[in-house]
Design an enzyme around this catalytic site. Structure first.
Site, PDB file in Angstrom:
ATOM      1  N   LYS A  41      22.196  -4.768  -0.018  1.00 37.35           N
ATOM      2  CA  LYS A  41      20.984  -4.086  -0.026  1.00 37.35           C
ATOM      3  C   LYS A  41      20.413  -3.924  -1.257  1.00 37.35           C
ATOM      4  O   LYS A  41      20.999  -3.598  -2.235  1.00 37.35           O
ATOM      5  CB  LYS A  41      21.181  -2.735   0.414  1.00 37.35           C
ATOM      6  CG  LYS A  41      20.279  -1.678   0.688  1.00 37.35           C
ATOM      7  CD  LYS A  41      19.835  -1.603   2.222  1.00 37.35           C
ATOM      8  CE  LYS A  41      18.434  -0.686   2.194  1.00 37.35           C
ATOM      9  NZ  LYS A  41      17.013  -1.979   2.181  1.00 37.35           N
ATOM     10  N   LYS A  52      23.975   2.015  -8.054  1.00 40.71           N
ATOM     11  CA  LYS A  52      23.058   2.894  -7.599  1.00 40.71           C
ATOM     12  C   LYS A  52      23.319   3.065  -6.154  1.00 40.71           C
ATOM     13  O   LYS A  52      23.390   4.433  -5.405  1.00 40.71           O
ATOM     14  CB  LYS A  52      21.589   2.583  -7.829  1.00 40.71           C
ATOM     15  CG  LYS A  52      20.820   3.605  -7.256  1.00 40.71           C
ATOM     16  CD  LYS A  52      19.167   3.072  -7.453  1.00 40.71           C
ATOM     17  CE  LYS A  52      18.538   2.872  -8.800  1.00 40.71           C
ATOM     18  NZ  LYS A  52      17.189   2.656  -8.807  1.00 40.71           N
ATOM     19  N   LYS A  88      19.579  -8.054  -4.643  1.00 43.81           N
ATOM     20  CA  LYS A  88      18.105  -7.844  -5.131  1.00 43.81           C
ATOM     21  C   LYS A  88      17.372  -9.310  -5.087  1.00 43.81           C
ATOM     22  O   LYS A  88      18.333 -10.103  -4.916  1.00 43.81           O
ATOM     23  CB  LYS A  88      17.932  -7.330  -6.615  1.00 43.81           C
ATOM     24  CG  LYS A  88      16.547  -7.057  -7.338  1.00 43.81           C
ATOM     25  CD  LYS A  88      16.443  -5.619  -6.888  1.00 43.81           C
ATOM     26  CE  LYS A  88      15.000  -5.047  -7.323  1.00 43.81           C
ATOM     27  NZ  LYS A  88      15.050  -3.626  -6.932  1.00 43.81           N
ATOM     28  N   ASP A 114       9.806  -3.630  -3.650  1.00 43.20           N
ATOM     29  CA  ASP A 114      10.064  -3.244  -4.738  1.00 43.20           C
ATOM     30  C   ASP A 114       8.865  -3.699  -5.535  1.00 43.20           C
ATOM     31  O   ASP A 114       7.534  -3.774  -4.672  1.00 43.20           O
ATOM     32  CB  ASP A 114      11.155  -4.018  -5.440  1.00 43.20           C
ATOM     33  CG  ASP A 114      11.330  -3.579  -6.953  1.00 43.20           C
ATOM     34  OD1 ASP A 114      12.073  -2.595  -7.332  1.00 43.20           O
ATOM     35  OD2 ASP A 114      11.023  -4.692  -7.963  1.00 43.20           O
ATOM     36  N   SER A 159      16.454   4.614   2.355  1.00 41.87           N
ATOM     37  CA  SER A 159      16.325   3.215   3.061  1.00 41.87           C
ATOM     38  C   SER A 159      17.555   3.126   3.976  1.00 41.87           C
ATOM     39  O   SER A 159      17.759   2.681   4.744  1.00 41.87           O
ATOM     40  CB  SER A 159      16.253   2.258   1.963  1.00 41.87           C
ATOM     41  OG  SER A 159      15.034   1.799   1.338  1.00 41.87           O
TER      42      SER A 159
HETATM   43  P1  NDP Z   1       3.642   2.328  -8.726  1.00 41.90           P
HETATM   44  O1  NDP Z   1       3.203   1.098  -9.074  1.00 41.90           O
HETATM   45  O2  NDP Z   1       3.506   3.365  -7.886  1.00 41.90           O
HETATM   46  O3  NDP Z   1       3.286   3.262 -10.215  1.00 41.90           O
HETATM   47  C1  NDP Z   1       3.360   3.111 -11.148  1.00 41.90           C
HETATM   48  C2  NDP Z   1       2.480   4.265 -12.306  1.00 41.90           C
HETATM   49  O4  NDP Z   1       2.857   3.830 -13.647  1.00 41.90           O
HETATM   50  C3  NDP Z   1       1.341   3.765 -12.292  1.00 41.90           C
HETATM   51  O5  NDP Z   1       0.351   4.941 -12.207  1.00 41.90           O
HETATM   52  C4  NDP Z   1       0.790   3.073 -13.551  1.00 41.90           C
HETATM   53  O6  NDP Z   1      -0.436   3.020 -13.885  1.00 41.90           O
HETATM   54  C5  NDP Z   1       1.614   3.725 -14.412  1.00 41.90           C
HETATM   55  N1  NDP Z   1       2.127   2.711 -15.849  1.00 41.90           N
HETATM   56  C6  NDP Z   1       2.584   1.639 -15.724  1.00 41.90           C
HETATM   57  N2  NDP Z   1       2.634   1.355 -16.839  1.00 41.90           N
HETATM   58  C7  NDP Z   1       2.474   2.251 -17.605  1.00 41.90           C
HETATM   59  C8  NDP Z   1       2.680   2.697 -19.042  1.00 41.90           C
HETATM   60  N3  NDP Z   1       2.874   1.927 -19.973  1.00 41.90           N
HETATM   61  N4  NDP Z   1       2.439   4.000 -19.447  1.00 41.90           N
HETATM   62  C9  NDP Z   1       2.043   5.001 -18.467  1.00 41.90           C
HETATM   63  N5  NDP Z   1       1.817   4.754 -17.352  1.00 41.90           N
HETATM   64  C10 NDP Z   1       2.059   3.323 -16.861  1.00 41.90           C
HETATM   65  O7  NDP Z   1       5.041   2.565  -9.062  1.00 41.90           O
HETATM   66  P2  NDP Z   1       6.440   3.534  -8.571  1.00 41.90           P
HETATM   67  O8  NDP Z   1       5.860   4.965  -8.992  1.00 41.90           O
HETATM   68  O9  NDP Z   1       6.744   3.216  -7.290  1.00 41.90           O
HETATM   69  O10 NDP Z   1       7.223   3.037  -9.648  1.00 41.90           O
HETATM   70  C11 NDP Z   1       7.575   3.550 -11.083  1.00 41.90           C
HETATM   71  C12 NDP Z   1       8.865   3.412 -11.560  1.00 41.90           C
HETATM   72  O11 NDP Z   1       9.750   3.909 -10.754  1.00 41.90           O
HETATM   73  C13 NDP Z   1       9.408   1.786 -11.778  1.00 41.90           C
HETATM   74  O12 NDP Z   1       9.959   1.680 -12.819  1.00 41.90           O
HETATM   75  C14 NDP Z   1      10.105   1.592 -10.531  1.00 41.90           C
HETATM   76  O13 NDP Z   1      10.988   0.433 -10.476  1.00 41.90           O
HETATM   77  C15 NDP Z   1      10.704   2.926 -10.177  1.00 41.90           C
HETATM   78  N6  NDP Z   1      11.475   3.398  -8.993  1.00 41.90           N
HETATM   79  C16 NDP Z   1      10.453   3.290  -7.755  1.00 41.90           C
HETATM   80  C17 NDP Z   1      11.155   3.634  -6.679  1.00 41.90           C
HETATM   81  C18 NDP Z   1      10.315   4.056  -5.534  1.00 41.90           C
HETATM   82  O14 NDP Z   1      10.712   4.242  -4.353  1.00 41.90           O
HETATM   83  N7  NDP Z   1       9.028   3.907  -5.662  1.00 41.90           N
HETATM   84  C19 NDP Z   1      12.523   3.778  -6.585  1.00 41.90           C
HETATM   85  C20 NDP Z   1      13.028   3.726  -7.450  1.00 41.90           C
HETATM   86  C21 NDP Z   1      12.696   3.397  -8.703  1.00 41.90           C
HETATM   87  P3  NDP Z   1      -1.615   1.722 -13.821  1.00 41.90           P
HETATM   88  O15 NDP Z   1      -2.112   2.245 -12.202  1.00 41.90           O
HETATM   89  O16 NDP Z   1      -2.456   1.713 -14.962  1.00 41.90           O
HETATM   90  O17 NDP Z   1      -0.701   0.517 -13.588  1.00 41.90           O
END
Ligand code: NDP
Length: 447
Positions: free
Chosen positions: A92, A116, A128, A168, A380
């Protein structure tokens, strides 16, 4: 730096076998480091040879993905799936579509995913996958043709009891829908082979909110058990303004905290009165705009160019939820000097190793990503359960299970840390708790 001779020799073999895979080597090195106190206490993990097997994927599939763009031009991308470990359940893990995807990246992510998934307490192995296809700027028809071609090859390797991919980076509901449809067409079977599906065809309620909500459930339990504290009345800074950050803001606010800052890759907003989440949701989820537009609706807030400055804001709790390596040692020291009592990672690897060490040395409560953001994959897993039962649980049922899982992850990690003589160290605890369950299953199965 590894001190144990056996672990050193395991790592040397991994280095020899994977000479040009820096991300994978970094992940293995970090995990082996955490396992040092365990193998010294329980030599079975050395004498059985299980760690040598643990660091080698069961299978790595690499394949050609041909697709035509809207002008009829042929493109060839490379697809991957690493089926890393199936000791405790079907493989998964998500699929990432991004130009940076390589064998090293999917192996690093797949390796982390084993631990995890194990922590969630659900029966899920680690995997993955993805491709170096860049979905940015592609038309809907191009994305659809790519997804169909990708799954035409991958379908022979996956199935509800074999391997259940999810989304992802670059893979959301639209891509999962196209992949699910193509799998169904080829196999003539309706099964929960992918998660992150739309609600109308087997998706789960709470999946959207799960990572952000789960992050807060984990943090709340950590605060309660290690500091007799809670979110109530606390000032919180959350980086990012995507899926994780938005729903972490929602839950932290519901638990009585005041979230005062959010960011995107251009800069951050500071609203001392507490972020108005309806405004942020409208900007980010409805209009896909930039975070500085917040000021048009809330003129009393301020906007600052550059996202790193967000960690200069005084807060009690920090939840980095944007991207990898966004919080370095200098930022950690500023947070510590400003009296921050807890940090939990919503993003994957947002804190550098030096920042993590600074928090641990200063006695700041620290929830590592593997444990703190496992709510997404846990939900999930709950989608898989609902698909097997041919039932859809209510929002309240899924949310209650998610909360229970996140609290259990905290307790299992803290107990494991205690067991290996590193009390309170959730980085070591999460790695040890995740590993022991998988390793014991591997030993029982003769690997
Ligand atoms: P999104 O793409 O929905 O959001 C990412 C956010 O981070 C956007 O607002 C983006 O802004 C911002 N961002 C990117 N780079 C930077 C930076 N250098 N400084 C500040 N803000 C930044 O992603 P998710 O919220 O889904 O995921 C965020 C993190 O969480 C990732 O590392 C992901 O792997 C992890 N994660 C997510 C899961 C999920 O279920 N969604 C599960 C487990 C982990 P902009 O719009 O400008 O790009």
């Amino acid at each position: 730096m590894l001190k144990n001779e056996y672990l050193k020799s395991v790592f040397e073999t991994v280095q020899k076998r994977n000479p040009s895979q820096p991300e994978f080597l970094q992940a293995v090195s970090e995990v082996l480091d955490s396992l040092e106190p365990l193998v010294e206490k329980d030599p079975i993990y050395i004498s059985s040879g299980v760690i040598e097997a643990f660091v080698e994927p069961e299978r790595l599939i690499s394949f050609r993905v041909p697709w035509y763009d809207d002008n009829g031009k042929l493109h060839i991308n490379r697809g991957f799936r690493v089926q890393f470990n199936s000791a405790i359940g079907p493989y998964k893990g998500g699929l990432r579509l991004h130009p940076t995807v390589t064998a090293s990246v999917v192996k690093f992510l797949g390796f982390e995913q084993i631990l995890k998934n194990s922590l969630t307490t659900l029966p899920m192995g680690g995997a993955k996958g993805g491709s170096d296809f860049d979905p940015k700027g592609k038309s809907d028809a191009e994305v659809r043709r790519f997804c169909q071609s990708f799954i035409t090859e991958l379908q022979r390797h996956i199935g509800q009891h074999t391997d259940v991919p999810a989304g992802d980076i670059g893979v959301g509901g639209r891509e999962i829908g196209y992949m699910f449809g193509q799998y169904k067409r080829i196999n003539d079977t309706w099964e929960g082979v992918l998660t992150g599906k739309a609600l109308s065809f087997g998706g789960s309620l709470v999946r959207t909110e799960a990572t952000g909500y789960g992050l807060c459930y984990f943090t709340q339990e950590m605060l309660k058990c290690l500091k007799e504290e809670s979110f109530d009345g606390k000032t919180v800074v959350i980086s990012g303004s995507g899926n994780v950050a938005i729903f972490a803001t929602e839950k932290a606010t519901e638990l009585g905290a005041k979230v005062v800052a959010l960011s995107d890759s251009n800069g951050y907003i500071y609203d001392p009165d507490g972020i108005n989440l309806d405004v942020v949701k409208d900007i980010k989820l409805v209009r896909r705009g930039r975070i500085n537009e917040y000021l048009k609706k809330v003129p009393s807030a301020t906007y600052h160019e550059g996202c790193e400055g967000i960690w200069n804001i005084k807060c009690d709790i920090a939840l980095p939820s944007a991207t990898q390596n966004e919080l370095d040692e200098a930022a950690a020291k500023t947070l510590i000097a400003n009296g921050c009592i807890a940090v939990a990672e919503g993003a994957n690897m947002p804190c550098t190793l030096e920042a993590t060490q600074a928090f641990l040395d200063a006695g700041v409560l620290f929830g590592p990503a593997k444990a703190a953001n496992a709510g997404g994959v846990a939900t999930s897993g709950l989608e898989m359960s609902q698909n097997s039962e041919r039932k859809a649980w209510t929002f309240e049922q899924v949310d209650a299970r998610l909360k229970e899982i996140m609290e259990t992850i905290f307790h299992n990690s803290i107990e494991a840390a205690e067991y290996v003589g590193r009390p309170g160290n959730l980085v070591v605890g999460a790695n040890v708790a995740g590993f022991v369950k998988v390793a014991d299953a591997m030993i029982a199965q003769g690997f």
